[in-house]
Design a protein around this motif. Structure first.
Motif, PDB file in Angstrom:
ATOM      1  N   TYR A   1      -3.979   7.700  -8.997  1.00  0.00           N
ATOM      2  CA  TYR A   1      -3.421   7.888  -7.659  1.00  0.00           C
ATOM      3  C   TYR A   1      -3.826   9.253  -7.102  1.00  0.00           C
ATOM      4  N   GLN A   2      -3.727  10.278  -7.931  1.00  0.00           N
ATOM      5  CA  GLN A   2      -4.008  11.629  -7.462  1.00  0.00           C
ATOM      6  C   GLN A   2      -5.489  11.818  -7.143  1.00  0.00           C
ATOM      7  N   ALA A   3      -6.354  11.221  -7.952  1.00  0.00           N
ATOM      8  CA  ALA A   3      -7.787  11.311  -7.672  1.00  0.00           C
ATOM      9  C   ALA A   3      -8.129  10.606  -6.361  1.00  0.00           C
ATOM     10  N   ARG A   4      -7.494   9.476  -6.109  1.00  0.00           N
ATOM     11  CA  ARG A   4      -7.712   8.777  -4.837  1.00  0.00           C
ATOM     12  C   ARG A   4      -7.298   9.636  -3.652  1.00  0.00           C
ATOM     13  N   LEU A   5      -6.173  10.319  -3.784  1.00  0.00           N
ATOM     14  CA  LEU A   5      -5.701  11.179  -2.703  1.00  0.00           C
ATOM     15  C   LEU A   5      -6.682  12.303  -2.404  1.00  0.00           C
ATOM     16  N   LEU A   6      -7.311  12.832  -3.439  1.00  0.00           N
ATOM     17  CA  LEU A   6      -8.145  14.028  -3.306  1.00  0.00           C
ATOM     18  C   LEU A   6      -9.624  13.711  -3.095  1.00  0.00           C
TER      19      LEU A   6
ATOM     20  N   LEU B   1     -10.006   2.182 -16.368  1.00  0.00           N
ATOM     21  CA  LEU B   1      -9.149   2.481 -17.515  1.00  0.00           C
ATOM     22  C   LEU B   1      -7.728   1.971 -17.272  1.00  0.00           C
ATOM     23  N   SER B   2      -7.242   2.161 -16.060  1.00  0.00           N
ATOM     24  CA  SER B   2      -5.906   1.667 -15.718  1.00  0.00           C
ATOM     25  C   SER B   2      -5.838   0.152 -15.833  1.00  0.00           C
ATOM     26  N   ASP B   3      -6.891  -0.528 -15.404  1.00  0.00           N
ATOM     27  CA  ASP B   3      -6.928  -1.992 -15.503  1.00  0.00           C
ATOM     28  C   ASP B   3      -6.923  -2.447 -16.960  1.00  0.00           C
ATOM     29  N   LEU B   4      -7.718  -1.781 -17.791  1.00  0.00           N
ATOM     30  CA  LEU B   4      -7.757  -2.137 -19.217  1.00  0.00           C
ATOM     31  C   LEU B   4      -6.376  -1.986 -19.854  1.00  0.00           C
ATOM     32  N   LEU B   5      -5.744  -0.858 -19.579  1.00  0.00           N
ATOM     33  CA  LEU B   5      -4.432  -0.602 -20.174  1.00  0.00           C
ATOM     34  C   LEU B   5      -3.354  -1.479 -19.540  1.00  0.00           C
ATOM     35  N   GLY B   6      -3.522  -1.808 -18.258  1.00  0.00           N
ATOM     36  CA  GLY B   6      -2.580  -2.707 -17.614  1.00  0.00           C
ATOM     37  C   GLY B   6      -2.665  -4.110 -18.186  1.00  0.00           C
TER      38      GLY B   6
ATOM     39  N   GLU C   1     -12.147   8.636 -23.670  1.00  0.00           N
ATOM     40  CA  GLU C   1     -12.912   9.796 -24.126  1.00  0.00           C
ATOM     41  C   GLU C   1     -13.821  10.317 -23.024  1.00  0.00           C
ATOM     42  N   GLU C   2     -14.398   9.402 -22.246  1.00  0.00           N
ATOM     43  CA  GLU C   2     -15.261   9.815 -21.143  1.00  0.00           C
ATOM     44  C   GLU C   2     -14.457  10.531 -20.055  1.00  0.00           C
ATOM     45  N   VAL C   3     -13.272  10.023 -19.779  1.00  0.00           N
ATOM     46  CA  VAL C   3     -12.462  10.591 -18.705  1.00  0.00           C
ATOM     47  C   VAL C   3     -11.894  11.948 -19.089  1.00  0.00           C
ATOM     48  N   TYR C   4     -11.324  12.042 -20.291  1.00  0.00           N
ATOM     49  CA  TYR C   4     -10.574  13.240 -20.684  1.00  0.00           C
ATOM     50  C   TYR C   4     -11.359  14.166 -21.619  1.00  0.00           C
ATOM     51  N   GLY C   5     -12.558  13.763 -22.022  1.00  0.00           N
ATOM     52  CA  GLY C   5     -13.270  14.474 -23.079  1.00  0.00           C
ATOM     53  C   GLY C   5     -13.588  15.926 -22.804  1.00  0.00           C
ATOM     54  N   ASP C   6     -13.788  16.283 -21.532  1.00  0.00           N
ATOM     55  CA  ASP C   6     -14.141  17.673 -21.209  1.00  0.00           C
ATOM     56  C   ASP C   6     -12.918  18.574 -21.037  1.00  0.00           C
ATOM     57  N   GLY C   7     -11.739  18.005 -21.147  1.00  0.00           N
ATOM     58  CA  GLY C   7     -10.517  18.804 -21.105  1.00  0.00           C
ATOM     59  C   GLY C   7      -9.846  18.847 -19.744  1.00  0.00           C
ATOM     60  N   VAL C   8      -8.652  19.381 -19.744  1.00  0.00           N
ATOM     61  CA  VAL C   8      -7.822  19.425 -18.535  1.00  0.00           C
ATOM     62  C   VAL C   8      -8.419  20.341 -17.474  1.00  0.00           C
ATOM     63  N   ASP C   9      -8.899  21.506 -17.875  1.00  0.00           N
ATOM     64  CA  ASP C   9      -9.447  22.448 -16.892  1.00  0.00           C
ATOM     65  C   ASP C   9     -10.611  21.837 -16.124  1.00  0.00           C
ATOM     66  N   ALA C  10     -11.438  21.069 -16.819  1.00  0.00           N
ATOM     67  CA  ALA C  10     -12.580  20.429 -16.160  1.00  0.00           C
ATOM     68  C   ALA C  10     -12.113  19.400 -15.135  1.00  0.00           C
ATOM     69  N   LEU C  11     -11.064  18.652 -15.464  1.00  0.00           N
ATOM     70  CA  LEU C  11     -10.534  17.674 -14.521  1.00  0.00           C
ATOM     71  C   LEU C  11      -9.941  18.359 -13.290  1.00  0.00           C
ATOM     72  N   VAL C  12      -9.220  19.447 -13.517  1.00  0.00           N
ATOM     73  CA  VAL C  12      -8.639  20.182 -12.389  1.00  0.00           C
ATOM     74  C   VAL C  12      -9.747  20.726 -11.491  1.00  0.00           C
ATOM     75  N   ALA C  13     -10.780  21.304 -12.093  1.00  0.00           N
ATOM     76  CA  ALA C  13     -11.886  21.847 -11.302  1.00  0.00           C
ATOM     77  C   ALA C  13     -12.577  20.757 -10.498  1.00  0.00           C
TER      78      ALA C  13
ATOM     79  N   VAL D   1     -12.679   8.363  -9.890  1.00  0.00           N
ATOM     80  CA  VAL D   1     -11.723   7.369  -9.386  1.00  0.00           C
ATOM     81  C   VAL D   1     -12.042   5.999  -9.969  1.00  0.00           C
ATOM     82  N   GLU D   2     -13.328   5.650  -9.989  1.00  0.00           N
ATOM     83  CA  GLU D   2     -13.734   4.346 -10.521  1.00  0.00           C
ATOM     84  C   GLU D   2     -13.441   4.237 -12.016  1.00  0.00           C
ATOM     85  N   GLN D   3     -13.694   5.306 -12.760  1.00  0.00           N
ATOM     86  CA  GLN D   3     -13.393   5.291 -14.195  1.00  0.00           C
ATOM     87  C   GLN D   3     -11.896   5.137 -14.449  1.00  0.00           C
ATOM     88  N   LEU D   4     -11.100   5.878 -13.703  1.00  0.00           N
ATOM     89  CA  LEU D   4      -9.654   5.802 -13.868  1.00  0.00           C
ATOM     90  C   LEU D   4      -9.124   4.428 -13.467  1.00  0.00           C
ATOM     91  N   ASP D   5      -9.718   3.845 -12.449  1.00  0.00           N
ATOM     92  CA  ASP D   5      -9.328   2.500 -12.026  1.00  0.00           C
ATOM     93  C   ASP D   5      -9.617   1.501 -13.144  1.00  0.00           C
TER      94      ASP D   5
END
Length: 311
Positions: free
Chosen positions: A200-205, A223-228, A277-289, A217-221
């Protein structure tokens, strides 16, 4: 409505606009009285608007202070009123998706169960109309949340957005690691919720840097579908285990369905862990940046000056 912030307008105005647009859509959909053909779709869409609103306010939670908990409770509890109107049909969708994934291989028991579930879903929603008390309560709660949002404080800035992304990303990364160690139903469901919030937050930004944020956004979508889908199978297993011995399970091998559902879950979890692993692998700071960097003051000034200033 568009679930996206305009990067060239004040953040507080944009957060308020998107939140109000979403709740207005939900309220309008829940406001039609009597029986009508689009009721099921309206309930589904209203629940989605509620989830989007909760993702938005979570992004700026520190800036909202005490208002966050109150708004979140109204939207959450309003959406819960609508759950029972969708759950039976969602279970049918899960069985049909599992049949499709098996490509007809050993799906006889699932076909029989699907028939029973369709009849039950129809019975559960036949006669439901826009005057249903659950719909009225949900609408009232959305209206209360809307009134709160219309007057929330104007202290939203890039720093508070960065803090919101960091918290959401950190919780999602932690839940993903925990799921890798122990892929139990509850743990994976917890990860799913965290992934959904970051989506949701990536879509907003996204509008500040579509080329950079869009692929995330596409990766998170995905991943969300897989987990859903994985979580839907947990719900199916629990339902089948509860229904043993009832008319709904007549002629159905419940153990076989549980076996098929668990096998499909294992496939989905493996795919989700790899994508995580692809989404979160580079760490939180990388996602924030990646998500918030394009909203910084220099980036905003460059957008206002035009493409030549950025090249």
């Amino acid at each position: 409505m568009t679930y996206s912030l305009d990067p060239d307008r004040p953040l507080v105005d944009e957060f308020r606009r998107v939140a109000l647009d979403g709740l207005d859509d939900a309220i309008d959909r829940l406001g039609e009285t009597g029986a009508h053909a689009d009721l099921e779709d309206d309930v589904h869409e209203a629940r989605k608007r509620g989830k989007e609103t909760r993702g938005l306010i979570r992004l700026v939670r520190p800036a909202l202070g005490d208002a966050y908990a109150a708004i979140n409770a109204e939207v959450r509890d309003g959406a819960r009123e609508l759950s029972s109107l969708r759950d039976a049909h969602a279970l049918v969708d899960t069985v049909e998706d599992l049949i499709a994934a098996l490509d007809g291989n050993g799906a006889d028991d699932l076909e029989r169960l699907a028939g029973h579930l369709r009849a039950g879903a129809s019975a559960a929603t036949d006669g439901i109309d826009g005057d249903d008390p659950r719909i009225a309560v949900a609408r009232n709660r959305m209206e209360t949340a809307r009134a709160m949002i219309a007057t929330w404080p104007g202290a939203i800035d890039v720093e508070s957005v960065a803090g919101g992304v960091a918290k959401t990303a950190a919780r999602g990364r932690k839940a993903g690691k925990a799921s890798r160690k122990d892929a139990g139903d509850e743990q994976v469901h917890e990860w799913r919720k965290r992934v959904k919030y970051l989506w949701y937050q990536a879509r907003l930004l996204e509008a500040a840097d579509p080329d950079g944020i869009g692929p995330l956004v596409e990766q998170l979508d995905e991943l969300s579908d897989l987990l859903g889908d994985e979580h839907d199978l947990t719900v199916l297993v629990e339902h089948v285990e509860r229904a043993v011995g009832t008319d709904e399970m007549a002629g159905v091998d419940g153990d076989r369905i549980v076996e098929l559902a668990r096998a499909r879950q294992a496939t989905l979890r493996t795919a989700a862990l790899h994508l995580g692993e692809e989404v979160y692998g580079d760490g939180v700071d990388a996602l924030v940046a990646r998500l918030v960097g394009p909203w910084s003051a220099p980036a905003a000034r460059a957008r206002r000056r035009g493409p030549e200033a950025r090249g």
